[in-house]
Design an enzyme around this catalytic site. Structure first.
Site, PDB file in Angstrom:
ATOM      1  N   LYS A 193      16.485 -48.206  -0.814  1.00  0.00           N
ATOM      2  CA  LYS A 193      17.453 -49.295  -0.555  1.00  0.00           C
ATOM      3  C   LYS A 193      18.225 -49.624  -1.835  1.00  0.00           C
ATOM      4  O   LYS A 193      19.447 -49.741  -1.823  1.00  0.00           O
ATOM      5  CB  LYS A 193      16.729 -50.535  -0.068  1.00  0.00           C
ATOM      6  CG  LYS A 193      17.582 -51.809  -0.087  1.00  0.00           C
ATOM      7  CD  LYS A 193      16.851 -53.066   0.312  1.00  0.00           C
ATOM      8  CE  LYS A 193      16.093 -53.711  -0.785  1.00  0.00           C
ATOM      9  NZ  LYS A 193      16.883 -54.615  -1.654  1.00  0.00           N
ATOM     10  N   ARG A 222      23.584 -60.145  -2.281  1.00  0.00           N
ATOM     11  CA  ARG A 222      23.753 -60.302  -3.726  1.00  0.00           C
ATOM     12  C   ARG A 222      24.258 -59.025  -4.376  1.00  0.00           C
ATOM     13  O   ARG A 222      25.106 -59.041  -5.263  1.00  0.00           O
ATOM     14  CB  ARG A 222      22.403 -60.653  -4.364  1.00  0.00           C
ATOM     15  CG  ARG A 222      21.918 -62.028  -4.181  1.00  0.00           C
ATOM     16  CD  ARG A 222      20.680 -62.217  -4.994  1.00  0.00           C
ATOM     17  NE  ARG A 222      20.826 -61.539  -6.280  1.00  0.00           N
ATOM     18  CZ  ARG A 222      21.612 -61.977  -7.249  1.00  0.00           C
ATOM     19  NH1 ARG A 222      22.330 -63.046  -7.060  1.00  0.00           N
ATOM     20  NH2 ARG A 222      21.717 -61.323  -8.380  1.00  0.00           N
ATOM     21  N   CYS A 263      18.525 -67.343  -4.623  1.00  0.00           N
ATOM     22  CA  CYS A 263      17.842 -66.998  -3.379  1.00  0.00           C
ATOM     23  C   CYS A 263      16.412 -67.525  -3.516  1.00  0.00           C
ATOM     24  O   CYS A 263      16.059 -68.179  -4.487  1.00  0.00           O
ATOM     25  CB  CYS A 263      17.855 -65.497  -3.176  1.00  0.00           C
ATOM     26  SG  CYS A 263      16.885 -64.648  -4.406  1.00  0.00           S
ATOM     27  N   ARG A 323      18.948 -66.027  -9.921  1.00  0.00           N
ATOM     28  CA  ARG A 323      19.704 -64.761  -9.911  1.00  0.00           C
ATOM     29  C   ARG A 323      21.061 -64.881 -10.649  1.00  0.00           C
ATOM     30  O   ARG A 323      22.112 -64.678 -10.084  1.00  0.00           O
ATOM     31  CB  ARG A 323      19.913 -64.257  -8.479  1.00  0.00           C
ATOM     32  CG  ARG A 323      18.685 -64.246  -7.598  1.00  0.00           C
ATOM     33  CD  ARG A 323      17.574 -63.338  -8.058  1.00  0.00           C
ATOM     34  NE  ARG A 323      17.881 -61.933  -7.955  1.00  0.00           N
ATOM     35  CZ  ARG A 323      17.717 -61.204  -6.843  1.00  0.00           C
ATOM     36  NH1 ARG A 323      17.312 -61.810  -5.749  1.00  0.00           N
ATOM     37  NH2 ARG A 323      17.988 -59.915  -6.829  1.00  0.00           N
ATOM     38  N   PRO A 324      21.063 -65.311 -11.904  1.00  0.00           N
ATOM     39  CA  PRO A 324      22.333 -65.449 -12.638  1.00  0.00           C
ATOM     40  C   PRO A 324      22.993 -64.087 -12.880  1.00  0.00           C
ATOM     41  O   PRO A 324      22.350 -63.045 -12.749  1.00  0.00           O
ATOM     42  CB  PRO A 324      21.907 -66.086 -13.948  1.00  0.00           C
ATOM     43  CG  PRO A 324      20.503 -65.668 -14.133  1.00  0.00           C
ATOM     44  CD  PRO A 324      19.898 -65.606 -12.761  1.00  0.00           C
ATOM     45  N   VAL A 325      24.272 -64.104 -13.244  1.00  0.00           N
ATOM     46  CA  VAL A 325      25.005 -62.863 -13.522  1.00  0.00           C
ATOM     47  C   VAL A 325      25.704 -62.927 -14.884  1.00  0.00           C
ATOM     48  O   VAL A 325      26.650 -62.178 -15.144  1.00  0.00           O
ATOM     49  CB  VAL A 325      26.025 -62.543 -12.410  1.00  0.00           C
ATOM     50  CG1 VAL A 325      25.322 -62.165 -11.121  1.00  0.00           C
ATOM     51  CG2 VAL A 325      26.975 -63.718 -12.199  1.00  0.00           C
ATOM     52  N   LEU A 349      24.879 -61.823 -17.720  1.00  0.00           N
ATOM     53  CA  LEU A 349      24.849 -60.577 -18.500  1.00  0.00           C
ATOM     54  C   LEU A 349      25.938 -59.605 -18.004  1.00  0.00           C
ATOM     55  O   LEU A 349      26.568 -58.904 -18.805  1.00  0.00           O
ATOM     56  CB  LEU A 349      23.469 -59.925 -18.408  1.00  0.00           C
ATOM     57  CG  LEU A 349      22.322 -60.740 -19.007  1.00  0.00           C
ATOM     58  CD1 LEU A 349      20.982 -60.044 -18.770  1.00  0.00           C
ATOM     59  CD2 LEU A 349      22.545 -60.984 -20.501  1.00  0.00           C
ATOM     60  N   VAL A 393       9.146 -61.443 -13.936  1.00  0.00           N
ATOM     61  CA  VAL A 393      10.551 -61.044 -13.759  1.00  0.00           C
ATOM     62  C   VAL A 393      11.357 -62.120 -13.050  1.00  0.00           C
ATOM     63  O   VAL A 393      12.453 -62.484 -13.479  1.00  0.00           O
ATOM     64  CB  VAL A 393      10.634 -59.710 -12.997  1.00  0.00           C
ATOM     65  CG1 VAL A 393      12.078 -59.342 -12.695  1.00  0.00           C
ATOM     66  CG2 VAL A 393       9.955 -58.601 -13.801  1.00  0.00           C
ATOM     67  N   ARG A 436      15.956 -56.121   6.197  1.00  0.00           N
ATOM     68  CA  ARG A 436      16.910 -55.832   5.125  1.00  0.00           C
ATOM     69  C   ARG A 436      16.446 -54.674   4.266  1.00  0.00           C
ATOM     70  O   ARG A 436      17.247 -54.000   3.626  1.00  0.00           O
ATOM     71  CB  ARG A 436      17.069 -57.069   4.227  1.00  0.00           C
ATOM     72  CG  ARG A 436      17.557 -58.272   4.967  1.00  0.00           C
ATOM     73  CD  ARG A 436      17.769 -59.453   4.073  1.00  0.00           C
ATOM     74  NE  ARG A 436      18.780 -59.147   3.051  1.00  0.00           N
ATOM     75  CZ  ARG A 436      19.339 -60.080   2.293  1.00  0.00           C
ATOM     76  NH1 ARG A 436      18.963 -61.330   2.413  1.00  0.00           N
ATOM     77  NH2 ARG A 436      20.239 -59.761   1.388  1.00  0.00           N
TER      78      ARG A 436
END
Ligand code: EPZ
Length: 453
Positions: free
Chosen positions: A34, A104, A128, A133-135, A137, A343, A413
């Site tokens: 996936k 995402r 979630c 779940r930041p972005v 970077l 994580v 999913r």
């Protein structure tokens, strides 16, 4: 392609009923990964010609990603597990909110859209159930490559600064070896002017799969699978025909199904090197894992299960995506076990559901202290995220009596044909409408369990 939006509140959602205790026997076919399929479909946006992806798993998230590409004006057709994608022209640089907010991974499209069109507008992915779940970077790296990135009204607007037509190569250090950030920046760099170096890069097999696919399209990527990836930009990418790697998380899930039911199972195709941590832990717990052939593993159960400790880490450390499934196994393993989730900040939500089945697990911060119990008992439970749903299936296979799992949209999913694969090896289970399962809908305490992970 057409998609039932996975989180549309269904009138009568289905539930999974499992009658535990049945021994399993036989072989399980492992589908394409996936977490490769999702990013490779996005990478096809980099290609100015036809490209073909094989071994694509039939999953809600994969179909949704296909819908997102269609919404961008990309041509995409599916024949079985083969996707033919043509992104010669990309009509739009804005991905639709109602689709992106469901998935995402679609945020990764910002890299290829910037690289191809010089501009991109992608909804900021929300958090979630497993974390924020930041972005940041991803954004920082694109800025270093010459993009102006503004976040407003929940949208990430990016365009290449000045009168440049292309992003420029840059030296990027990732504060955390984020899989998504590594993949987004690697894709953006394939068509940039000059050389990009990504340091402290993620080393997951899916990152390597992405690099191999991009190189098959003519990109120049070296070092994928190590913590330093070097990308030399090229003018454009050409057609490729590429097969996705097998899903290591699915493979581990079925190996655990063998261990938790004291059954002998084989799983293939697999790449054993991708399962080193899982195999080591299964052996610690008392099972044998042998290589029947280069792409086939066999699990042979021991006489008992013994506890062990697990700490999730970036690859090649123990994968966070296998943590919940192992916790189900450890709940029945003699002695105490400690599972530390390092994580994601909120990936222990399967604990209360396992405890409803008789497990003895206490959570303290990001640690779960597990006291092995001799048996689990079937119960109505609610899945809170994709891998938690798999953990509840595993617990149900081993529990005495009937387990009814709600929140199956999580399962659909990430696991292709899970029930059929389990039925084929002797599991006793059925999927049916909730109204026929005479259980109350999701209880209030778990209502947020239906929020997508
Ligand atoms: C990928 O998510 C996978 N998803 C996840 O699989 C997997 O759990 C995760 O990698 C870790 O292996 C896909 O590939 C589609 P990350 P991703 O960026 O890329 C922090 C599953 O069950 N971070 O490596 O989103 C973040 O908060 C799913 O199949 C930042 O701080 O994961 C998290 O704590 C779940 N800033 C950690 O890094 C950033 O800019 C790992 O996230 C990005 C991430």
């Amino acid at each position: 392609m057409s998609i039932k939006i996975p989180n549309s509140p269904e009138a009568d959602p289905s539930v999974l009923q499992i009658w535990g205790g049945a021994p399993l026997k036989g072989h399980v076919r492992i589908s394409g990964a996936k977490n490769s399929a999702l990013v490779l479909i996005v990478a096809a946006l980099l290609c100015s010609e036809d490209c073909r992806l094989r071994n694509v798993p039939a999953l809600v998230d994969v179909t949704l990603m296909g819908e997102i590409l269609l919404s961008l004006g990309v041509k995409i057709t599916q024949t079985g597990d083969v996707l033919d994608i043509n992104a010669t022209t990309i009509g739009k640089s804005q991905a639709p909110y109602e689709l992106v907010s469901q998935l995402r991974a679609s945020f990764f499209a910002i890299g290829p859209l910037l690289a191809r069109l010089g501009a991109a507008c992608v909804p900021l992915p929300g958090g979630c159930t497993i974390g924020a779940r930041p972005v940041a970077l991803h954004v920082r790296g694109l800025q270093l490559m010459g993009a102006d990135v503004q976040i407003e009204h929940g949208m990430v607007n990016a365009y290449i600064k000045g009168n440049r037509k292309r992003l420029k190569g840059a030296k990027i250090y990732l504060d955390y070896p984020s899989v998504g950030a590594t993949e987004t920046l690697m894709m953006a760099a394939t068509l940039a002017d000059g050389e990009t170096i990504i340091e402290n890069a993620a080393q997951e097999p899916e990152v390597v799969d992405l690099a191999n696919f991009c190189n098959a399209m003519g990109a120049k990527i070296q070092g994928a699978g190590t913590n330093t990836i070097v990308i030399c930009g090229v003018p454009q990418l050409h057609t490729a025909d590429y097969a996705i790697i097998p899903d290591r998380v699915e493979a581990a899930t079925f190996l655990i199904a063998g261990a938790i039911t004291y059954s002998e199972l084989t799983v293939s195709p697999v790449i054993p090197d991708h399962l080193t941590a899982a195999i080591a832990k299964l052996r610690d717990i008392g099972a044998q894992v042998v290589t029947d052939s280069p792409d086939c593993l066999r699990i042979i159960p021991g006489s008992s299960l013994r506890g062990t400790d697990i700490e999730t880490l970036p690859y090649p450390g123990f994968p966070t995506d296998m943590q919940a499934q192992f916790m189900a196994l450890l709940s029945l393993s003699e002695g105490n076990s400690l599972v530390s989730e390092t994580v994601f900040e909120n990936r222990l939500r399967h604990v209360p559901e396992l405890n409803r089945m008789g497990a003895d697990i206490r959570v303290k911060n990001n640690h779960a202290i597990i006291r092995g119990v001799p048996m689990l008992s079937g119960a109505p439970v609610v899945a809170t995220d994709l891998r938690a749903s798999a953990a509840l299936v595993l617990a149900g296979l081993a529990a005495q009596g009937k387990t009814t799992i709600q929140g199956l949209h999580h399962l659909d999913r990430g696991y292709e044909q899970l029930e059929n694969k389990l039925l084929k090896v002797g599991a006793k289970l059925q999927r049916l409408p909730q109204s026929q399962a005479n259980i109350s809908p999701v209880s209030a305490i778990n209502s947020d369990a239906l929020i997508p992970s």
